[in-house]
Design a protein around this motif. Sequence first.
Motif, PDB file in Angstrom:
ATOM      1  N   ASN A  96     -71.954  40.261  32.886  1.00  0.00           N
ATOM      2  CA  ASN A  96     -70.857  40.547  32.274  1.00  0.00           C
ATOM      3  C   ASN A  96     -69.623  39.689  32.519  1.00  0.00           C
ATOM      4  O   ASN A  96     -68.928  39.741  33.436  1.00  0.00           O
ATOM      5  N   LEU A  97     -69.529  38.610  31.588  1.00  0.00           N
ATOM      6  CA  LEU A  97     -68.373  37.636  31.865  1.00  0.00           C
ATOM      7  C   LEU A  97     -66.986  38.171  31.632  1.00  0.00           C
ATOM      8  O   LEU A  97     -66.067  37.748  32.476  1.00  0.00           O
ATOM      9  N   ASP A  98     -66.845  39.381  30.978  1.00  0.00           N
ATOM     10  CA  ASP A  98     -65.473  39.969  31.155  1.00  0.00           C
ATOM     11  C   ASP A  98     -65.093  40.555  32.428  1.00  0.00           C
ATOM     12  O   ASP A  98     -63.773  40.452  32.824  1.00  0.00           O
ATOM     13  N   ILE A  99     -66.179  41.106  33.207  1.00  0.00           N
ATOM     14  CA  ILE A  99     -65.869  41.725  34.293  1.00  0.00           C
ATOM     15  C   ILE A  99     -65.480  40.499  35.260  1.00  0.00           C
ATOM     16  O   ILE A  99     -64.567  40.379  35.950  1.00  0.00           O
ATOM     17  N   LEU A 100     -66.262  39.423  35.193  1.00  0.00           N
ATOM     18  CA  LEU A 100     -65.790  38.573  36.125  1.00  0.00           C
ATOM     19  C   LEU A 100     -64.437  37.699  35.875  1.00  0.00           C
ATOM     20  O   LEU A 100     -63.933  37.479  36.716  1.00  0.00           O
ATOM     21  N   GLY A 101     -64.286  37.728  34.593  1.00  0.00           N
ATOM     22  CA  GLY A 101     -62.792  36.965  34.162  1.00  0.00           C
ATOM     23  C   GLY A 101     -61.715  37.753  34.478  1.00  0.00           C
ATOM     24  O   GLY A 101     -60.705  37.306  34.982  1.00  0.00           O
ATOM     25  N   PHE A 102     -61.985  39.372  34.360  1.00  0.00           N
ATOM     26  CA  PHE A 102     -61.123  39.958  34.888  1.00  0.00           C
ATOM     27  C   PHE A 102     -60.772  40.010  36.518  1.00  0.00           C
ATOM     28  O   PHE A 102     -59.711  39.909  36.955  1.00  0.00           O
ATOM     29  N   ASP A 133     -50.011  40.688  30.292  1.00  0.00           N
ATOM     30  CA  ASP A 133     -48.957  39.649  30.893  1.00  0.00           C
ATOM     31  C   ASP A 133     -50.142  38.744  31.597  1.00  0.00           C
ATOM     32  O   ASP A 133     -50.656  39.085  32.854  1.00  0.00           O
ATOM     33  N   ARG A 134     -50.684  37.703  30.944  1.00  0.00           N
ATOM     34  CA  ARG A 134     -51.480  36.630  31.420  1.00  0.00           C
ATOM     35  C   ARG A 134     -51.223  36.100  32.909  1.00  0.00           C
ATOM     36  O   ARG A 134     -51.778  35.817  33.776  1.00  0.00           O
ATOM     37  N   LYS A 135     -49.798  35.717  32.707  1.00  0.00           N
ATOM     38  CA  LYS A 135     -49.537  34.750  34.184  1.00  0.00           C
ATOM     39  C   LYS A 135     -49.457  35.629  35.203  1.00  0.00           C
ATOM     40  O   LYS A 135     -49.866  35.270  36.420  1.00  0.00           O
ATOM     41  N   ASN A 136     -49.094  37.068  35.159  1.00  0.00           N
ATOM     42  CA  ASN A 136     -49.091  37.862  36.433  1.00  0.00           C
ATOM     43  C   ASN A 136     -50.372  38.493  36.310  1.00  0.00           C
ATOM     44  O   ASN A 136     -50.441  39.535  37.250  1.00  0.00           O
ATOM     45  N   LYS A 137     -51.427  38.456  35.528  1.00  0.00           N
ATOM     46  CA  LYS A 137     -52.526  39.101  35.613  1.00  0.00           C
ATOM     47  C   LYS A 137     -52.429  40.772  35.463  1.00  0.00           C
ATOM     48  O   LYS A 137     -52.843  41.542  36.331  1.00  0.00           O
ATOM     49  N   MET A 141     -59.823  35.184  31.334  1.00  0.00           N
ATOM     50  CA  MET A 141     -59.111  36.575  31.502  1.00  0.00           C
ATOM     51  C   MET A 141     -59.391  37.322  30.028  1.00  0.00           C
ATOM     52  O   MET A 141     -58.920  37.113  29.258  1.00  0.00           O
ATOM     53  N   PRO A 142     -60.048  38.581  30.078  1.00  0.00           N
ATOM     54  CA  PRO A 142     -60.329  39.020  28.758  1.00  0.00           C
ATOM     55  C   PRO A 142     -59.243  39.920  28.446  1.00  0.00           C
ATOM     56  O   PRO A 142     -58.262  40.232  29.147  1.00  0.00           O
ATOM     57  N   GLU A 143     -59.028  39.977  27.063  1.00  0.00           N
ATOM     58  CA  GLU A 143     -58.067  40.703  26.302  1.00  0.00           C
ATOM     59  C   GLU A 143     -58.088  42.037  26.731  1.00  0.00           C
ATOM     60  O   GLU A 143     -56.928  42.939  27.129  1.00  0.00           O
ATOM     61  N   THR A 144     -59.287  42.713  26.691  1.00  0.00           N
ATOM     62  CA  THR A 144     -59.383  44.057  27.047  1.00  0.00           C
ATOM     63  C   THR A 144     -60.494  44.347  28.151  1.00  0.00           C
ATOM     64  O   THR A 144     -61.578  43.517  28.239  1.00  0.00           O
ATOM     65  N   VAL A 145     -60.314  45.306  29.016  1.00  0.00           N
ATOM     66  CA  VAL A 145     -61.513  45.638  29.778  1.00  0.00           C
ATOM     67  C   VAL A 145     -61.785  47.045  29.649  1.00  0.00           C
ATOM     68  O   VAL A 145     -60.942  47.851  29.606  1.00  0.00           O
ATOM     69  N   THR A 146     -63.024  47.522  29.614  1.00  0.00           N
ATOM     70  CA  THR A 146     -63.459  48.842  29.405  1.00  0.00           C
ATOM     71  C   THR A 146     -64.231  49.400  30.424  1.00  0.00           C
ATOM     72  O   THR A 146     -65.220  48.823  30.754  1.00  0.00           O
TER      73      THR A 146
END
Length: 141
Positions: A63-69, A123-127, A92-97
């Motif tokens: 799950n690349l979304d989890i890893l990107g998160f 806020d991508r910069k501040n995660k 970083m994924p736009e949404t995480v579920t």
Amino acid sequence: MLNISGIENGVVIDHIKAGRSMEIYNYLELDKLDCQVAIIKNATSSKMGKKDIIKIQGEMDLNLDILGFIGSHMTINVIRGGKIVEKKKLTMPETVTNVIKCKNPRCITSIEQELPHVFKLTDRKNKTYRCIYCEEKFSHN
């Protein structure tokens, strides 16, 4: 120097921030896999000083979304026949579920147990992610 042999077919998650490999192991539920998993903690890294590495022997869909998160700085190496055939960069994924849970006790997800916990990147910069139902903030560094 410690030597962990290479893998024939599988995935190597590299450039994990030192000390975070068990968190990834748990998020990806690697304990449920019936294959070899090697966790290397505090490996020497010229780029990072120290890093963790996870090697997974066998085919699997990550799950690349989890890893990107967790950390978009990680590298995913797909191994076939003992050679790296693909390097995946994470974003970083736009949404995480259902990766993080809303901590707000007044949020609808606290009352309606079957509702998915959905967080949107604000806020991508501040995660920073926010719950789509109540705007509760989640940020990790």
